[in-house]
Design an enzyme around this catalytic site. Structure first.
Site, PDB file in Angstrom:
ATOM      1  N   ASP A  83       0.713  -8.118 -17.253  1.00 19.55           N
ATOM      2  CA  ASP A  83      -0.196  -7.057 -16.814  1.00 19.55           C
ATOM      3  C   ASP A  83       0.412  -5.669 -17.024  1.00 19.55           C
ATOM      4  O   ASP A  83       1.590  -5.519 -17.341  1.00 19.55           O
ATOM      5  CB  ASP A  83      -0.606  -7.262 -15.338  1.00 19.55           C
ATOM      6  CG  ASP A  83       0.549  -7.760 -14.470  1.00 19.55           C
ATOM      7  OD1 ASP A  83       1.719  -7.480 -14.817  1.00 19.55           O
ATOM      8  OD2 ASP A  83       0.289  -8.424 -13.464  1.00 19.55           O
ATOM      9  N   ASN A 154      -0.999 -11.193  -1.282  1.00 21.53           N
ATOM     10  CA  ASN A 154      -2.366 -11.685  -1.105  1.00 21.53           C
ATOM     11  C   ASN A 154      -2.657 -12.900  -1.982  1.00 21.53           C
ATOM     12  O   ASN A 154      -3.804 -13.300  -2.147  1.00 21.53           O
ATOM     13  CB  ASN A 154      -3.374 -10.568  -1.414  1.00 21.53           C
ATOM     14  CG  ASN A 154      -3.269 -10.084  -2.864  1.00 21.53           C
ATOM     15  OD1 ASN A 154      -2.507 -10.645  -3.669  1.00 21.53           O
ATOM     16  ND2 ASN A 154      -4.023  -9.059  -3.217  1.00 21.53           N
ATOM     17  N   HIS A 156      -2.184 -13.146  -5.290  1.00 21.45           N
ATOM     18  CA  HIS A 156      -2.577 -12.916  -6.685  1.00 21.45           C
ATOM     19  C   HIS A 156      -1.532 -13.454  -7.667  1.00 21.45           C
ATOM     20  O   HIS A 156      -0.355 -13.568  -7.344  1.00 21.45           O
ATOM     21  CB  HIS A 156      -2.906 -11.432  -6.949  1.00 21.45           C
ATOM     22  CG  HIS A 156      -1.749 -10.490  -6.974  1.00 21.45           C
ATOM     23  ND1 HIS A 156      -1.876  -9.151  -6.676  1.00 21.45           N
ATOM     24  CD2 HIS A 156      -0.427 -10.658  -7.255  1.00 21.45           C
ATOM     25  CE1 HIS A 156      -0.694  -8.576  -6.785  1.00 21.45           C
ATOM     26  NE2 HIS A 156       0.200  -9.464  -7.139  1.00 21.45           N
ATOM     27  N   GLU A 161      -6.828 -10.817  -8.714  1.00 22.04           N
ATOM     28  CA  GLU A 161      -6.845 -10.582  -7.276  1.00 22.04           C
ATOM     29  C   GLU A 161      -7.786 -11.576  -6.585  1.00 22.04           C
ATOM     30  O   GLU A 161      -8.662 -12.168  -7.243  1.00 22.04           O
ATOM     31  CB  GLU A 161      -7.333  -9.150  -6.996  1.00 22.04           C
ATOM     32  CG  GLU A 161      -6.463  -8.053  -7.617  1.00 22.04           C
ATOM     33  CD  GLU A 161      -5.153  -7.806  -6.848  1.00 22.04           C
ATOM     34  OE1 GLU A 161      -4.650  -8.713  -6.163  1.00 22.04           O
ATOM     35  OE2 GLU A 161      -4.631  -6.673  -6.937  1.00 22.04           O
TER      36      GLU A 161
END
Ligand code: F6R
Length: 267
Positions: A83, A154, A156, A161
């Site tokens: 990313d 979280n 991801h 996400e």
């Protein structure tokens, strides 16, 4: 090679728990080195999917050391990063291109044209084409031998996400422009002068589908910030609300390297 203090099969893949974060990182580096050496022995290229963030820094450090000692060549290595923030210039010290140069590429003699990081400067109208092109390059290189992953607080993976897509749709997500989750921008703030406001709101990320298509996946999680996400990914049902749980659908090729803290909530 550091040995795990505990290891077992889970529904999301093999789990190895190490005494310390340092040992988990050393073991991860040794696993990557093994992929590079086996490709070199077979006179073929090694294709790696790479992650950034704080977790793999010690992994790259050890790979650089092994290269300096003459034990590891990168001349046959082709890399694809997961990313990149969007928009961001590759010369911005907070870009993931700059991170990769700083922690790995500048120190191991890898040919620059063999390193691929999604480009945070492409105009928005060209983003979709750029993301498709990135996947085509990976395929033309023969696909990923190993994908290195971290996990967000979280859950991801890459910057896929949490979302409410049905499982089948989540598994088909391709490389694309995404909005970052507030937990992700909060965690990134430390790199942007402590200000969440300065963190880009968007990023380009490899999709779930190309991540899961790698021939092997090594996911590294360290520290108590990751305890809950790790337990949910390994023990909950696979679902898009916790993207790392999607690794359960390809468990046979996944290895989790954890330290004691990250593993603390596992049954
Ligand atoms: C980074 C990436 C992210 C990180 C994750 C954990 O390329 O894809 O998914 O792996 O956010 O980040 P750290 O290691 O900083 O806790």
């Amino acid at each position: 090679m550091p040995q795990p203090t505990r290891q077992f099969e889970s529904r999301a893949g093999a789990v190895c728990i190490f005494e310390s974060p340092g040992q988990a990182c050393e073991a991860a580096a040794d696993r990557i080195a093994a992929v590079l050496l086996s490709a070199a022995r077979a006179s073929r290229k090694a294709v790696l999917g790479l992650a950034t963030g704080s977790t793999p820094i010690a992994v790259y450090k050890r790979l650089v050391e092994q290269h300096r000692h003459g034990a590891l060549s990168f001349s046959h290595v082709h890399t694809y990063n997961l990313d990149e923030f969007y928009p961001i210039s590759p010369t911005d010290p907070n870009s993931y291109r700059a991170y990769m140069q700083r922690h790995l590429f500048d120190h191991v003699g890898i040919p620059p044209n063999q390193t691929h990081v999604l480009d945070g400067t492409v105009p928005e109208r060209a983003v979709a084409e750029h993301c498709q092109q990135f996947e085509r390059w990976m395929e033309a290189d023969g696909g990923l031998d190993l994908q290195l992953l971290g996990i967000g607080r979280n859950g991801h993976i890459g910057f896929n996400e949490p979302c409410d897509l049905p499982l089948e749709e989540a598994l088909c997500l391709r490389t694309r422009l995404v909005s970052l989750h507030p937990v992700t921008t909060a965690d990134a703030a430390k790199d942007f002068g402590g200000s969440q406001e300065r963190v880009p709101r968007h990023a380009l990320t490899l999709g779930v589908a190309p991540i899961l298509a790698a021939r092997s996946i090594l996911i590294l999680a360290l520290g108590r910030n990751k305890t809950e996400a790790v337990a949910r990914a390994l023990e909950g049902n696979p679902n898009a609300e916790l993207p790392a749980s999607l690794l359960q659908t390809v468990a046979a090729k996944v290895r989790w390297y954890l330290d004691e803290e990250a593993a603390a909530a596992l049954r």
